[in-house]
Write an enzyme that holds these catalytic residues in place. Structure first.
Site, PDB file in Angstrom:
ATOM      1  N   HIS A 159       0.751  -1.192   0.024  1.00  0.00           N
ATOM      2  CA  HIS A 159      -0.083   0.086   0.005  1.00  0.00           C
ATOM      3  C   HIS A 159       0.939   1.188  -0.054  1.00  0.00           C
ATOM      4  O   HIS A 159       0.357   2.380  -0.263  1.00  0.00           O
ATOM      5  CB  HIS A 159      -1.025   0.084   1.214  1.00  0.00           C
ATOM      6  CG  HIS A 159      -2.010  -1.246   1.206  1.00  0.00           C
ATOM      7  ND1 HIS A 159      -2.696  -1.265  -0.004  1.00  0.00           N
ATOM      8  CD2 HIS A 159      -2.419  -2.053   2.082  1.00  0.00           C
ATOM      9  CE1 HIS A 159      -3.737  -2.211   0.395  1.00  0.00           C
ATOM     10  NE2 HIS A 159      -3.230  -2.875   1.560  1.00  0.00           N
ATOM     11  N   GLU A 195      -5.287 -11.993   7.374  1.00  0.00           N
ATOM     12  CA  GLU A 195      -5.793 -10.553   7.102  1.00  0.00           C
ATOM     13  C   GLU A 195      -7.218 -11.360   6.590  1.00  0.00           C
ATOM     14  O   GLU A 195      -8.111 -10.374   6.142  1.00  0.00           O
ATOM     15  CB  GLU A 195      -5.116  -9.751   6.150  1.00  0.00           C
ATOM     16  CG  GLU A 195      -3.839  -9.448   6.481  1.00  0.00           C
ATOM     17  CD  GLU A 195      -3.367  -8.476   5.475  1.00  0.00           C
ATOM     18  OE1 GLU A 195      -3.403  -7.314   5.585  1.00  0.00           O
ATOM     19  OE2 GLU A 195      -2.805  -8.948   4.463  1.00  0.00           O
ATOM     20  N   ASP A 217      -7.657  -5.275   7.453  1.00  0.00           N
ATOM     21  CA  ASP A 217      -8.401  -6.347   6.337  1.00  0.00           C
ATOM     22  C   ASP A 217      -9.062  -7.501   6.958  1.00  0.00           C
ATOM     23  O   ASP A 217     -10.264  -7.920   6.719  1.00  0.00           O
ATOM     24  CB  ASP A 217      -7.287  -6.841   5.385  1.00  0.00           C
ATOM     25  CG  ASP A 217      -7.014  -5.874   4.234  1.00  0.00           C
ATOM     26  OD1 ASP A 217      -7.956  -5.287   3.832  1.00  0.00           O
ATOM     27  OD2 ASP A 217      -5.713  -5.774   3.942  1.00  0.00           O
TER      28      ASP A 217
END
Length: 265
Positions: free
Chosen positions: A50, A150, A176
């Site tokens: 990310h 996640e 997540d």
């Protein structure tokens, strides 16, 4: 272990302490060096999933972090053997792989980090072998390898994942995982269902004699997680800390009055 990039993290574990981790998404080597030089963490993770790093900026940041005796870790965008080899050859101390849901994925991750016969990593240590006396094979054996939990599927298989040989442990991604469990995104979770998930992952790691790690949005929460049994905890995140200092600066300016009694514009 002596002289390997992962030394700061593994020394903390050997001393019975949780290793502190700073998290970086901004692809700037100078910022990475500032964080490493402050001594607030044993590791700095460069986020290639990310964050905005590319191959070149990741290498520069790895170099900057390692120069201050801190372990540069890389959060991968996925389990890609070529990228794993690239960042480890560049001197990364280890990798964190997102969204691991199966034993096969975790085994592929371990294989990408280890040289034959334990894995399938191609030999070409590049920066990892620059220092006189450096042992690329020892560094590969000591590389920190975490699989991220996640998703609901990963959580349901966490006992099997923790048992995989060559994996250092499981790394909780609360955002997540919360989404997957129907609780929404967010860090520093307190929901009972999330706390139950944390307890299950901690238990799986303890039974397998592995390490449990977790991402957090604050040093305070990271410290609480360390007290709960997590052994790699995030204590600083650039996209949290930088906006917070900017907001604090704006607030101070807005409240400031000059000694003459006038207000700042």
């Amino acid at each position: 272990m002596t002289g390997t990039p992962a030394r700061p993290v593994r020394e903390a574990w050997a001393a019975g302490r949780a290793a502190r981790n700073a998290w970086l998404t901004v692809p700037d080597a100078h910022l990475a060096e500032i964080i490493a030089a402050r001594g607030i963490a044993e590791a700095v993770t460069l986020d290639l999933q990310h964050g905005l790093f590319d191959h070149g900026t990741a290498v520069h940041a790895i170099r900057a972090v390692a120069a201050h005796g801190v372990a540069p870790l890389v959060r991968l965008p996925g389990v890609d053997a070529a990228l794993v080899g690239y960042v480890l050859d560049a001197g990364a101390a280890g990798v964190i792989a997102p969204m691991i849901e199966s034993v096969a994925e975790a085994e592929d991750l371990v294989a990408a980090c280890r040289y034959p016969p334990k894995g399938r990593r191609s030999y070409g240590p590049t920066r990892a072998a620059l220092r006189p006396g450096a042992d690329a094979f020892a560094a590969a054996e000591q590389a920190v390898v975490f699989a991220m939990i996640e998703t609901r599927e990963g959580l349901e298989r966490c006992e099997d994942l923790a048992a995989i040989d060559g994996l250092d442990g499981l790394f909780v991604g609360p955002g997540d995982l919360g989404l997957s469990l129907g609780l929404g995104a967010g860090q520093d979770r307190e929901e009972p269902e999330m706390r139950d998930a944390f307890a299950r992952i901690l238990s799986a790691c303890r039974r397998a004699e592995k390490r449990a790690a977790i991402h957090s949005g604050s040093a305070r929460y990271g410290a609480l997680m360390a007290c709960s049994g997590f052994e790699l905890v995030t204590v600083w995140v650039d996209v949290v800390a930088i906006p917070a200092t900017l907001a604090a600066a704006a607030e101070v300016w807005a409240q400031q009055t000059c000694s003459s009694g006038g207000s700042n514009p």
